[in-house]
Design an enzyme around this catalytic site. Structure first.
Site, short mmCIF file in Angstrom:
data_model
loop_
_atom_site.label_atom_id
_atom_site.label_comp_id
_atom_site.label_asym_id
_atom_site.label_seq_id
_atom_site.Cartn_x
_atom_site.Cartn_y
_atom_site.Cartn_z
N SER A 32 0.85 -1.19 0.00
CA SER A 32 0.00 0.00 0.00
C SER A 32 0.89 1.24 0.00
O SER A 32 2.02 1.20 0.52
CB SER A 32 -0.87 0.03 1.26
OG SER A 32 -1.46 1.30 1.44
N TYR B 193 -1.28 -0.70 10.03
CA TYR B 193 -1.41 -1.01 8.60
C TYR B 193 -0.12 -0.62 7.87
O TYR B 193 0.41 -1.40 7.07
CB TYR B 193 -2.62 -0.25 8.04
CG TYR B 193 -2.98 -0.57 6.60
CD1 TYR B 193 -3.53 -1.80 6.26
CD2 TYR B 193 -2.80 0.37 5.59
CE1 TYR B 193 -3.89 -2.09 4.95
CE2 TYR B 193 -3.15 0.09 4.28
CZ TYR B 193 -3.70 -1.14 3.96
OH TYR B 193 -4.05 -1.41 2.66
#
Ligand code: NAD
Length: 270
Positions: free
Chosen positions: A154, A166
């Protein structure tokens, strides 16, 4: 004059797309990759925690005349990862490609995050890729004398913005990708990574959906002023898996419409 890289090398091959389901008829990053691979003649095992989601992707592929099979399992468990790889090889006799696509989100700083949730995000976002690769690589070597893997990271790994666990998990995916590329080049296995930006997929559109204002803000964050979709990631996955990318390994491909080039505003919607 044609070179060895001219043929995409996708027809007749076998791929696993993990997390290849998506809610409803939505186009997630994995579902898009599965559909695009099937359009190129690859046979695809679509694996997901939720069998119904995987089956929907398979239905979409079969409706276009492609070949696909749905597989349910929790890929945080090693036995399930082995079962998935065995299922692909049992069904079609070989394994060439792995799209390591499973991922879940998180929010907040290390102070806000609960340790159990930190461990869960690392397990789902990193360990599933480790475990699936651990079983897929020997199968690729044995049945196809090589292969290609794409791990989905990401832009949060490159530009932290309030999604701390994350970010840590997706940065680990980049490290895992580059280490695997070095380890398995000798086995004719390429390993690359994609960093999606804010794509409009069922993952971000869960529950009541995303407001038009939030979608507009995400589009504005791109230098192109457009919204990304699962298809944009699917095309990247298919390219990196294909023979067109035969000289590319250990690469981090950012697909974000230029979002990471812009200022450091926080994006609470990703
Ligand atoms: N959508 C975005 O904006 C965006 C941005 C950056 C990165 N990503 C990454 O792209 C990937 C796919 O995202 P998406 O938006 O298509 O998500 P999605 O939620 O639509 O798809 C992910 C799928 O993974 C499955 N899954 C979750 N845990 C699993 C497990 N333990 N075992 C098997 N399957 C499991 C889910 O059921 C789901 O169908 C993820 O790795 C995500 O982190 C997405």
């Amino acid at each position: 004059m044609k070179g060895p890289e001219d043929d995409a090398g996708l027809t007749g091959k076998v791929a696993i797309v993990s997390g290849g389901g998506a809610a409803g008829d939505g186009i997630g990053n994995g579902r898009a990759a599965a559909i695009l691979l099937a359009r190129a003649g690859t046979r695809v095992v679509v694996a997901d925690l939720d069998l119904k989601l995987a089956e929907r992707t398979v239905d979409m592929i079969k409706a276009e005349g492609g070949h696909a099979a749905a597989h349910a399992g929790d890929m945080t468990k090693e036995a399930e990862c082995k079962r998935l790889v065995d299922a692909a090889v049992d069904r079609w006799g070989r394994l060439d490609f792995l799209d390591n696509n499973i991922g879940i989100g998180s929010r907040g700083s290390v102070v806000d995050e609960k340790p159990d949730e930190y461990r869960r995000v690392m397990q789902v976002n990193v360990e599933t890729m480790f475990l699936l690769s651990k079983h897929a690589i020997p199968a690729m070597i044995k049945t196809a004398k090589g292969g290609s893997i794409v791990n989905i990271s990401s832009i949060s790994a490159l530009r932290p913005r309030g999604l701390t666990t994350y970010t840590a998990s997706k940065a680990a995916v980049i490290g895992l990708t580059q280490a695997m590329a070095v380890d398995h080049g000798k086995d004719h296995i390429r390993v690359n990574c994609i960093c999606p930006g804010p794509m409009y997929t069922p993952m971000v559109n869960r529950g009541n959906g995303m407001s038009e204002a939030a979608r507009a803000a995400r589009a504005k964050a791109s230098v192109l002023k457009i919204e990304g979709t699962g298809w944009d990631i699917g095309h990247g996955v298919r390219f990196l898996l294909s023979n067109h990318a035969r000289y590319i390994t250990g690469h981090v491909l950012v697909i974000d419409g230029g979002v990471t080039l812009q200022g450091p505003e926080r994006d609470s919607a990703t």
